[in-house]
Design a protein around this motif. Sequence first.
Motif, PDB file in Angstrom:
ATOM      1  N   LEU A  51       0.835  -1.193   0.000  1.00  0.00           N
ATOM      2  CA  LEU A  51       0.000   0.000   0.000  1.00  0.00           C
ATOM      3  C   LEU A  51       0.873   1.247   0.000  1.00  0.00           C
ATOM      4  CD1 LEU A  51      -2.460  -1.087   2.854  1.00  0.00           C
ATOM      5  CD2 LEU A  51      -2.744  -1.440   0.399  1.00  0.00           C
ATOM      6  N   GLU A  52       0.347   2.310  -0.580  1.00  0.00           N
ATOM      7  CA  GLU A  52       0.978   3.623  -0.461  1.00  0.00           C
ATOM      8  C   GLU A  52       0.185   4.428   0.558  1.00  0.00           C
ATOM      9  OE1 GLU A  52       1.752   7.635  -3.151  1.00  0.00           O
ATOM     10  OE2 GLU A  52       1.586   5.684  -4.157  1.00  0.00           O
ATOM     11  N   ALA A  53       0.901   5.125   1.435  1.00  0.00           N
ATOM     12  CA  ALA A  53       0.236   5.854   2.511  1.00  0.00           C
ATOM     13  C   ALA A  53       0.889   7.216   2.725  1.00  0.00           C
ATOM     14  CB  ALA A  53       0.303   5.042   3.807  1.00  0.00           C
ATOM     15  N   SER A  54       0.110   8.133   3.262  1.00  0.00           N
ATOM     16  CA  SER A  54       0.638   9.411   3.743  1.00  0.00           C
ATOM     17  C   SER A  54      -0.394  10.002   4.685  1.00  0.00           C
ATOM     18  CB  SER A  54       0.946  10.384   2.597  1.00  0.00           C
ATOM     19  OG  SER A  54      -0.229  10.750   1.903  1.00  0.00           O
ATOM     20  N   LEU A  55       0.083  10.669   5.732  1.00  0.00           N
ATOM     21  CA  LEU A  55      -0.813  11.227   6.733  1.00  0.00           C
ATOM     22  C   LEU A  55      -0.116  12.352   7.474  1.00  0.00           C
ATOM     23  CD1 LEU A  55      -3.693  10.572   8.003  1.00  0.00           C
ATOM     24  CD2 LEU A  55      -2.409   9.497   9.863  1.00  0.00           C
ATOM     25  N   ALA A  56      -0.830  13.464   7.647  1.00  0.00           N
ATOM     26  CA  ALA A  56      -0.338  14.522   8.529  1.00  0.00           C
ATOM     27  C   ALA A  56      -0.383  14.003   9.959  1.00  0.00           C
ATOM     28  CB  ALA A  56      -1.189  15.780   8.385  1.00  0.00           C
ATOM     29  N   GLU A  57       0.719  14.073  10.663  1.00  0.00           N
ATOM     30  CA  GLU A  57       0.851  13.399  11.949  1.00  0.00           C
ATOM     31  C   GLU A  57      -0.006  14.018  13.041  1.00  0.00           C
ATOM     32  OE1 GLU A  57       0.938  10.845  13.998  1.00  0.00           O
ATOM     33  OE2 GLU A  57       2.600  10.298  12.690  1.00  0.00           O
ATOM     34  N   PRO A  71      11.950   7.574  11.885  1.00  0.00           N
ATOM     35  CA  PRO A  71      10.585   8.106  11.996  1.00  0.00           C
ATOM     36  C   PRO A  71       9.833   7.960  10.676  1.00  0.00           C
ATOM     37  CG  PRO A  71      12.217   9.676  12.841  1.00  0.00           C
ATOM     38  CD  PRO A  71      12.979   8.602  12.127  1.00  0.00           C
ATOM     39  N   LEU A  72       8.534   7.738  10.770  1.00  0.00           N
ATOM     40  CA  LEU A  72       7.701   7.739   9.577  1.00  0.00           C
ATOM     41  C   LEU A  72       7.482   9.173   9.119  1.00  0.00           C
ATOM     42  CD1 LEU A  72       5.073   5.020  10.573  1.00  0.00           C
ATOM     43  CD2 LEU A  72       7.132   4.761   9.186  1.00  0.00           C
ATOM     44  N   PRO A  73       7.401   9.421   7.811  1.00  0.00           N
ATOM     45  CA  PRO A  73       7.311  10.793   7.309  1.00  0.00           C
ATOM     46  C   PRO A  73       5.983  11.452   7.653  1.00  0.00           C
ATOM     47  CG  PRO A  73       7.144   9.224   5.505  1.00  0.00           C
ATOM     48  CD  PRO A  73       7.491   8.435   6.724  1.00  0.00           C
ATOM     49  N   ASP A  74       6.042  12.703   8.019  1.00  0.00           N
ATOM     50  CA  ASP A  74       4.861  13.484   8.389  1.00  0.00           C
ATOM     51  C   ASP A  74       4.271  14.121   7.134  1.00  0.00           C
ATOM     52  OD1 ASP A  74       2.974  15.203   9.426  1.00  0.00           O
ATOM     53  OD2 ASP A  74       4.298  16.183  10.856  1.00  0.00           O
ATOM     54  N   GLY A  75       3.196  13.525   6.632  1.00  0.00           N
ATOM     55  CA  GLY A  75       2.512  14.079   5.474  1.00  0.00           C
ATOM     56  C   GLY A  75       3.127  13.732   4.136  1.00  0.00           C
ATOM     57  N   GLU A  76       4.172  12.920   4.125  1.00  0.00           N
ATOM     58  CA  GLU A  76       4.823  12.534   2.870  1.00  0.00           C
ATOM     59  C   GLU A  76       4.585  11.052   2.592  1.00  0.00           C
ATOM     60  OE1 GLU A  76       6.293  14.626   0.803  1.00  0.00           O
ATOM     61  OE2 GLU A  76       5.839  16.283   2.166  1.00  0.00           O
ATOM     62  N   PRO A  77       4.602  10.657   1.325  1.00  0.00           N
ATOM     63  CA  PRO A  77       4.280   9.266   0.983  1.00  0.00           C
ATOM     64  C   PRO A  77       5.326   8.266   1.495  1.00  0.00           C
ATOM     65  CG  PRO A  77       4.034  10.700  -0.931  1.00  0.00           C
ATOM     66  CD  PRO A  77       4.743  11.494   0.115  1.00  0.00           C
ATOM     67  N   PHE A  78       4.844   7.119   1.921  1.00  0.00           N
ATOM     68  CA  PHE A  78       5.696   5.968   2.203  1.00  0.00           C
ATOM     69  C   PHE A  78       4.896   4.718   1.852  1.00  0.00           C
ATOM     70  CE2 PHE A  78       3.437   6.917   6.128  1.00  0.00           C
ATOM     71  CZ  PHE A  78       3.113   5.689   6.686  1.00  0.00           C
ATOM     72  N   LEU A  79       5.564   3.572   1.850  1.00  0.00           N
ATOM     73  CA  LEU A  79       4.922   2.327   1.468  1.00  0.00           C
ATOM     74  C   LEU A  79       4.759   1.426   2.693  1.00  0.00           C
ATOM     75  CD1 LEU A  79       6.756   1.428  -1.890  1.00  0.00           C
ATOM     76  CD2 LEU A  79       4.867   3.020  -1.490  1.00  0.00           C
ATOM     77  N   ILE A  80       3.712   0.616   2.676  1.00  0.00           N
ATOM     78  CA  ILE A  80       3.467  -0.368   3.730  1.00  0.00           C
ATOM     79  C   ILE A  80       3.337  -1.733   3.069  1.00  0.00           C
ATOM     80  CG2 ILE A  80       1.994  -1.084   5.640  1.00  0.00           C
ATOM     81  CD1 ILE A  80       0.994   1.793   5.837  1.00  0.00           C
ATOM     82  N   VAL A  81       4.153  -2.682   3.531  1.00  0.00           N
ATOM     83  CA  VAL A  81       4.173  -4.037   2.985  1.00  0.00           C
ATOM     84  C   VAL A  81       3.620  -4.984   4.046  1.00  0.00           C
ATOM     85  CG1 VAL A  81       5.599  -5.865   1.992  1.00  0.00           C
ATOM     86  CG2 VAL A  81       6.199  -3.457   1.605  1.00  0.00           C
ATOM     87  N   VAL A  82       2.587  -5.747   3.692  1.00  0.00           N
ATOM     88  CA  VAL A  82       1.963  -6.703   4.616  1.00  0.00           C
ATOM     89  C   VAL A  82       2.208  -8.108   4.098  1.00  0.00           C
ATOM     90  CG1 VAL A  82      -0.143  -7.380   5.818  1.00  0.00           C
ATOM     91  CG2 VAL A  82       0.151  -4.997   5.078  1.00  0.00           C
ATOM     92  N   GLU A  83       2.798  -8.962   4.948  1.00  0.00           N
ATOM     93  CA  GLU A  83       3.101 -10.338   4.576  1.00  0.00           C
ATOM     94  C   GLU A  83       2.673 -11.274   5.695  1.00  0.00           C
ATOM     95  OE1 GLU A  83       7.203  -9.798   2.075  1.00  0.00           O
ATOM     96  OE2 GLU A  83       7.199  -9.119   4.165  1.00  0.00           O
ATOM     97  N   PRO A  84       2.008 -12.367   5.388  1.00  0.00           N
ATOM     98  CA  PRO A  84       1.624 -13.324   6.436  1.00  0.00           C
ATOM     99  C   PRO A  84       2.852 -14.047   6.973  1.00  0.00           C
ATOM    100  CG  PRO A  84       1.065 -14.192   4.276  1.00  0.00           C
ATOM    101  CD  PRO A  84       1.551 -12.790   4.053  1.00  0.00           C
TER     102      PRO A  84
END
Length: 274
Positions: A156-162, A212-225
């Motif tokens: 997934l691609e994610a971004s969020l203002a902290e 730290p995770l970026p504040d308001g900038e895109p990053f990726l989230i990888v989910v694996e079982p």
Amino acid sequence: MTVERSLEALAGDPIIGDHVIGDAAVLPAAVALGWAIGAAERTTGEEVGRVRDFTVQKGIVFDGTEPARISLTLTPSGDTLGAAIRSTGADGGPRPHYGAVVETGAAADAPAVAGLPAAGTGRDAGFLYADGTLFHGPSLRGVRRILAEAESRLVLEASLAEHRPDGGAYGGSRYAPGTADLLLQAGLVWVKLFRGTSGLPLSVGRADLHHPLPDGEPFLIVVEPTAAGNGTSSSLTITACAPDGRVLTRFDNVSVVSAPQLAAKFATRNGTSG
């Protein structure tokens, strides 16, 4: 050492107001984890690089029955600190809510994640907040795109203002609760896509805080079982990384318990039928 805090200020924060299941706001697990991290850093003067054995014992629901105050007790044990978040029950006894083991010191860098799709590809993920997959309100809607969609690896691609509730009391130098919540949201997406059910995260075996995770900038989230699961729960590794694969934060052995009865509450929160 025991630290006590009132829940009054936190109850009015958007991180609570946008974390509603059905008719009641629920304290995000990421906030409880952040309190343990922040308190340990302020107590020891050292950065927290890892948390082990984080468990949700009795979540705090803001439905009028929530405690007025909660306490966090840190107990040294060798190079670690045991963290116990509790309130006082009606009988005057302790009521456990969350527990963890906190380790100070920098976490060594992990090998970069290879084979990632490019940011901006795939499909828009806004529907996840509309169809009842995720229940989160506007300020927590940070899952932006689905870049790769396989059971063995969801990207997934994610971004969020902290969020920084209570002046940053619920975070640390490498951890902030809003962006960290996106990793747990990603686990719920995996469970819905590949197990066809709603769920809730109840524990994190290990959280490695590399950067730290970026504040308001895109990053990726990888989910694996990480395990086949037992039909009622799934065990996942959830990794937040930069678009070039550099690992920022990794949650190992995240246990997401299937809760089909929550599907209607998730959908109700977002104004859909169900």
